[in-house]
Design an enzyme around this catalytic site. Structure first.
Site, PDB file in Angstrom:
ATOM      1  N   GLU A  15      -6.443 -12.473   5.312  1.00  0.00           N
ATOM      2  CA  GLU A  15      -5.242 -12.248   4.506  1.00  0.00           C
ATOM      3  C   GLU A  15      -4.068 -13.129   4.934  1.00  0.00           C
ATOM      4  O   GLU A  15      -2.918 -12.826   4.630  1.00  0.00           O
ATOM      5  CB  GLU A  15      -4.854 -10.767   4.592  1.00  0.00           C
ATOM      6  CG  GLU A  15      -5.950  -9.831   4.103  1.00  0.00           C
ATOM      7  CD  GLU A  15      -5.636  -8.386   4.411  1.00  0.00           C
ATOM      8  OE1 GLU A  15      -4.710  -7.844   3.796  1.00  0.00           O
ATOM      9  OE2 GLU A  15      -6.314  -7.799   5.278  1.00  0.00           O
ATOM     10  N   SER A 140      -7.165  -5.069   2.386  1.00  0.00           N
ATOM     11  CA  SER A 140      -7.037  -5.918   1.211  1.00  0.00           C
ATOM     12  C   SER A 140      -8.336  -6.109   0.434  1.00  0.00           C
ATOM     13  O   SER A 140      -8.568  -7.155  -0.151  1.00  0.00           O
ATOM     14  CB  SER A 140      -6.489  -7.289   1.624  1.00  0.00           C
ATOM     15  OG  SER A 140      -5.748  -7.847   0.586  1.00  0.00           O
ATOM     16  N   TYR A 206      -5.699 -10.241  -6.300  1.00  0.00           N
ATOM     17  CA  TYR A 206      -4.864 -11.411  -6.053  1.00  0.00           C
ATOM     18  C   TYR A 206      -4.901 -12.507  -7.120  1.00  0.00           C
ATOM     19  O   TYR A 206      -4.077 -13.414  -7.083  1.00  0.00           O
ATOM     20  CB  TYR A 206      -5.219 -12.023  -4.684  1.00  0.00           C
ATOM     21  CG  TYR A 206      -4.835 -11.106  -3.549  1.00  0.00           C
ATOM     22  CD1 TYR A 206      -3.507 -10.755  -3.346  1.00  0.00           C
ATOM     23  CD2 TYR A 206      -5.794 -10.561  -2.708  1.00  0.00           C
ATOM     24  CE1 TYR A 206      -3.144  -9.896  -2.315  1.00  0.00           C
ATOM     25  CE2 TYR A 206      -5.439  -9.706  -1.680  1.00  0.00           C
ATOM     26  CZ  TYR A 206      -4.115  -9.385  -1.495  1.00  0.00           C
ATOM     27  OH  TYR A 206      -3.757  -8.525  -0.486  1.00  0.00           O
ATOM     28  N   ARG A 245       1.456   2.521   2.334  1.00  0.00           N
ATOM     29  CA  ARG A 245       0.950   2.780   0.989  1.00  0.00           C
ATOM     30  C   ARG A 245      -0.412   3.448   1.081  1.00  0.00           C
ATOM     31  O   ARG A 245      -1.328   2.933   1.748  1.00  0.00           O
ATOM     32  CB  ARG A 245       0.803   1.472   0.197  1.00  0.00           C
ATOM     33  CG  ARG A 245       0.576   1.670  -1.301  1.00  0.00           C
ATOM     34  CD  ARG A 245       0.061   0.425  -1.991  1.00  0.00           C
ATOM     35  NE  ARG A 245      -1.329   0.173  -1.646  1.00  0.00           N
ATOM     36  CZ  ARG A 245      -1.776  -0.962  -1.108  1.00  0.00           C
ATOM     37  NH1 ARG A 245      -0.943  -1.946  -0.852  1.00  0.00           N
ATOM     38  NH2 ARG A 245      -3.052  -1.103  -0.817  1.00  0.00           N
ATOM     39  N   ASP A 247      -3.857   4.866  -0.856  1.00  0.00           N
ATOM     40  CA  ASP A 247      -4.662   4.601  -2.043  1.00  0.00           C
ATOM     41  C   ASP A 247      -5.533   5.818  -2.346  1.00  0.00           C
ATOM     42  O   ASP A 247      -6.172   6.382  -1.449  1.00  0.00           O
ATOM     43  CB  ASP A 247      -5.534   3.369  -1.832  1.00  0.00           C
ATOM     44  CG  ASP A 247      -4.711   2.094  -1.659  1.00  0.00           C
ATOM     45  OD1 ASP A 247      -3.584   2.056  -2.191  1.00  0.00           O
ATOM     46  OD2 ASP A 247      -5.193   1.154  -1.005  1.00  0.00           O
ATOM     47  N   GLU A 260      -7.528   5.414   1.692  1.00  0.00           N
ATOM     48  CA  GLU A 260      -7.038   4.858   2.949  1.00  0.00           C
ATOM     49  C   GLU A 260      -5.514   4.787   2.949  1.00  0.00           C
ATOM     50  O   GLU A 260      -4.866   4.876   1.900  1.00  0.00           O
ATOM     51  CB  GLU A 260      -7.615   3.462   3.195  1.00  0.00           C
ATOM     52  CG  GLU A 260      -7.235   2.438   2.153  1.00  0.00           C
ATOM     53  CD  GLU A 260      -7.887   1.087   2.432  1.00  0.00           C
ATOM     54  OE1 GLU A 260      -7.515   0.456   3.447  1.00  0.00           O
ATOM     55  OE2 GLU A 260      -8.738   0.660   1.636  1.00  0.00           O
ATOM     56  N   ASN A 262      -2.500   2.198   4.143  1.00  0.00           N
ATOM     57  CA  ASN A 262      -2.209   0.815   4.506  1.00  0.00           C
ATOM     58  C   ASN A 262      -0.856   0.784   5.209  1.00  0.00           C
ATOM     59  O   ASN A 262       0.163   1.098   4.602  1.00  0.00           O
ATOM     60  CB  ASN A 262      -2.187  -0.024   3.219  1.00  0.00           C
ATOM     61  CG  ASN A 262      -2.049  -1.502   3.467  1.00  0.00           C
ATOM     62  OD1 ASN A 262      -1.543  -1.938   4.501  1.00  0.00           O
ATOM     63  ND2 ASN A 262      -2.491  -2.293   2.508  1.00  0.00           N
ATOM     64  N   GLY A 266       1.525  -5.375   1.184  1.00  0.00           N
ATOM     65  CA  GLY A 266       2.143  -6.629   0.771  1.00  0.00           C
ATOM     66  C   GLY A 266       3.642  -6.487   0.562  1.00  0.00           C
ATOM     67  O   GLY A 266       4.119  -5.466   0.072  1.00  0.00           O
TER      68      GLY A 266
END
Length: 296
Positions: A15, A140, A206, A245, A247, A260, A262, A266
């Site tokens: 990443e 990611s 992405y 964040r 998910d 998960e 994070n 980003g």
């Protein structure tokens, strides 16, 4: 004297490019906030970044994945009494391990897709098809595959083992992808991610145009409240700090499943967390300022 912010970016993970984008966005926001921002590019050598890191008031950690997110950088900075943004080394390591964070979610009474972990000695999953294969310690959506039949298994395992010695085999749940951002004690509007494929993989994440983002997600008030409540709960129980964040997946029956947490999402102006806070009226500059002030 303006605050001196060292923006740690780059790294050696898959990443790296995303981290560089985050880092440059953070630098611009810092400058607009009146701070003095300095790029600290990490190329895998811990000792090289220390002189610059010691000369600033705080390091803004804009690394993603690998040693930037698994607690190693956090441990180094703490050992050298350098202030930094985001979660500490313990929470970072815990959240990077998908299996351990899923176990904690279960203890808290949350649903999470059924799973098993396998290594190179035990290559045959016991779960029924279809299932998702992913590295246990990667971010990611790197190394992620949907396996719908046995012919797809070998390639999926090979891809995942490129990034981790331990693989998570997770029940595939057809549902809506939800991303929930938290900054401090505030949980922001939920984003629904609508990928162009069955799975929200690296390409969908992405490549422009491969996914749509709906914010706020179209959810009934009870589901919206419960998911936000559980995000705040697991953020605290995992020991996270500053921002993050979570998910989730929401199935057709209205049940939601934790995937998960994070700890370093980003930080470009178009990333999910900034999109979410912007929907609530918080500018990118204000977001970066808040994260820095919490770190201080």
């Amino acid at each position: 004297m303006p605050l001196k912010i060292g923006v740690l970016m780059g790294g050696v993970s898959e990443e790296k490019d995303v981290s560089l984008s985050s880092g440059f966005s953070v630098i611009k926001a810092c400058e607009r906030n009146g701070y003095k921002a300095k790029k600290i590019q990490f190329n895998g050598n811990f000792e090289e970044i220390l002189p610059d890191a010691k000369r600033v008031d705080i390091v803004f950690n804009a690394l993603h994945g690998g040693v930037g997110e698994n607690g190693q950088i956090q441990s180094l900075l703490k050992k050298n009494n350098i202030k930094f943004t985001g979660s500490n080394e313990h929470a970072s390591k815990l959240c990077m391990n998908k299996e351990r964070s899923k176990i904690i979610a279960q203890i808290l009474g949350m649903k999470t897709p059924s799973w098993e972990t396998i290594d190179k000695k035990h290559l045959k999953p016991k779960l029924n098809l279809p299932y998702v294969i992913k590295p246990n310690e990667q971010g990611s959506t790197v190394g992620l595959s949907l396996v719908e039949n046995q012919k797809m298994l070998k390639e999926a395992l090979g891809l995942a083992f490129n990034y981790s010695d331990n693989i998570l085999v997770e029940e595939y749940i057809k549902g809506r992808e939800l991303a929930v951002s938290i900054v401090g004690n505030d949980v922001f509007p939920i984003i629904e991610v609508v990928p162009s494929k069955k799975l929200y993989d690296y390409e969908c994440k992405y490549v422009p145009g491969k996914s749509q983002y709906l914010c706020p997600a179209d959810l009934d008030s009870v589901t919206d409240y419960n998911i936000k409540r559980d995000t705040a709960l697991i953020f605290e129980e995992l020991g996270c700090f500053g921002y993050g964040r979570a998910d989730f997946l929401l199935d057709d029956c209205g049940s939601y499943y934790f995937l998960e947490m994070n700890t370093l999402p980003g930080m470009t102006s178009t990333s999910l967390l900034p999109k979410s806070v912007a929907t609530a009226g918080v500018s990118f500059e204000k977001l970066i300022k808040n994260i820095i002030e919490m770190g201080l």
